[in-house]
Design a protein around this motif. Structure first.
Motif, PDB file in Angstrom:
ATOM      1  N   MET A  52     -64.437  74.093 -95.229  1.00 60.10           N
ATOM      2  CA  MET A  52     -63.416  74.893 -94.561  1.00 60.10           C
ATOM      3  C   MET A  52     -63.717  74.867 -93.076  1.00 60.10           C
ATOM      4  O   MET A  52     -64.880  74.961 -92.666  1.00 60.10           O
ATOM      5  N   THR A  53     -62.684  74.736 -92.251  1.00 61.63           N
ATOM      6  CA  THR A  53     -62.873  74.674 -90.811  1.00 61.63           C
ATOM      7  C   THR A  53     -62.457  75.984 -90.150  1.00 61.63           C
ATOM      8  O   THR A  53     -61.673  76.762 -90.695  1.00 61.63           O
ATOM      9  N   ARG A  54     -62.989  76.204 -88.968  1.00 55.62           N
ATOM     10  CA  ARG A  54     -62.629  77.396 -88.206  1.00 55.62           C
ATOM     11  C   ARG A  54     -61.144  77.406 -87.868  1.00 55.62           C
ATOM     12  O   ARG A  54     -60.506  78.456 -87.815  1.00 55.62           O
ATOM     13  N   GLU A  55     -60.552  76.218 -87.651  1.00 53.29           N
ATOM     14  CA  GLU A  55     -59.129  76.141 -87.331  1.00 53.29           C
ATOM     15  C   GLU A  55     -58.266  76.595 -88.505  1.00 53.29           C
ATOM     16  O   GLU A  55     -57.227  77.233 -88.326  1.00 53.29           O
ATOM     17  N   ASP A  56     -58.681  76.268 -89.725  1.00 55.48           N
ATOM     18  CA  ASP A  56     -57.903  76.634 -90.905  1.00 55.48           C
ATOM     19  C   ASP A  56     -58.156  78.062 -91.365  1.00 55.48           C
ATOM     20  O   ASP A  56     -57.355  78.642 -92.090  1.00 55.48           O
ATOM     21  N   TYR A  57     -59.285  78.630 -90.938  1.00 56.48           N
ATOM     22  CA  TYR A  57     -59.719  79.926 -91.460  1.00 56.48           C
ATOM     23  C   TYR A  57     -58.689  81.053 -91.303  1.00 56.48           C
ATOM     24  O   TYR A  57     -58.402  81.762 -92.269  1.00 56.48           O
ATOM     25  N   PRO A  58     -58.075  81.268 -90.117  1.00 55.64           N
ATOM     26  CA  PRO A  58     -57.138  82.395 -89.997  1.00 55.64           C
ATOM     27  C   PRO A  58     -55.957  82.288 -90.963  1.00 55.64           C
ATOM     28  O   PRO A  58     -55.551  83.276 -91.577  1.00 55.64           O
ATOM     29  N   ARG A  59     -55.397  81.090 -91.088  1.00 53.16           N
ATOM     30  CA  ARG A  59     -54.253  80.899 -91.990  1.00 53.16           C
ATOM     31  C   ARG A  59     -54.662  81.121 -93.446  1.00 53.16           C
ATOM     32  O   ARG A  59     -53.957  81.780 -94.211  1.00 53.16           O
TER      33      ARG A  59
END
Length: 207
Positions: A185-192
């Motif tokens: 899991m990436t930080r960019e995908d985390y909020p979504r």
């Protein structure tokens, strides 16, 4: 949580930086993370040696002396955060989870030592929610990985449900000859993704 997350520079891996990070651990609706203690060793041994809980963890029985030695070694490591998730109200342990093999240069880490008490299975999503908040928001990691045995169907399904993506499959890489699946899991995908699994967290309540 949505929007762009501004990150402070990631501190170099030192025991003093680790101690500071452990002073402000995330809390959820039902659970809170705290660092593992020596007195948790007996509970961890009981979990690990349970035939159901320990099925995918190890091939050998874990002794109290081994766990206490592991704990002492852990205390000297700067690239490892080992937690007990406990219920905020009762203080009963819900399970263990760690963020290990941290690479401060590339901002990467791995989920490790995941055990969920049989009475806390409904709170697994909240355990991950707290760990990933710590990883991405507090430590500023870019990627969190998790290695799962191919035969561990429940774990595979859970990681997929949270939004982890399969990065690679290593044939016969587990100690018993099973395949190992690496999720990421990436930080960019985390909020979504956090929006997606928030319902799983909110639906669970401590009795």
């Amino acid at each position: 949580m949505t929007g762009h997350m501004e990150l402070e520079p990631l501190e170099a891996g030192t025991l003093s930086a680790k101690a500071e990070n452990l002073k402000r651990l995330p809390q959820g609706n039902n659970l809170a993370l705290r660092e593992v203690r020596r007195e948790d060793s007996a509970q961890i041994v009981a979990w690990r040696n349970d035939p159901v809980l320990g099925k995918f963890l190890t091939r050998e029985t874990l002794t109290l002396a081994q766990q206490e030695r592991f704990f002492r070694d852990y205390q000297a490591r700067v690239d490892d955060y080992y937690f007990i998730a406990e219920f905020k109200r009762s203080r009963k342990p819900a399970g263990s989870i760690a963020l290990a093999n941290l690479d401060f240069a590339t901002r990467r880490g791995e989920v490790a030592r995941l055990i969920v008490d049989p009475g806390a299975r409904l709170f697994l999503a909240e355990m991950f929610d707290l760990l990933l908040a710590f990883a991405f928001l507090q430590l500023g990691l870019s990627v969190v990985r998790a290695s799962v045995q191919s035969k561990n169907v429940a774990s595979k399904n859970f990681h997929s449900r949270l939004g982890f993506q399969v990065e690679k499959i290593a044939p016969k890489a587990w100690w018993n000859g099973d395949d190992v699946i690496t999720f990421r899991m990436t930080r960019e995908d985390y909020p979504r993704l956090k929006q997606v699994w928030s319902a799983l967290v909110l639906d669970a309540r401590e009795d």
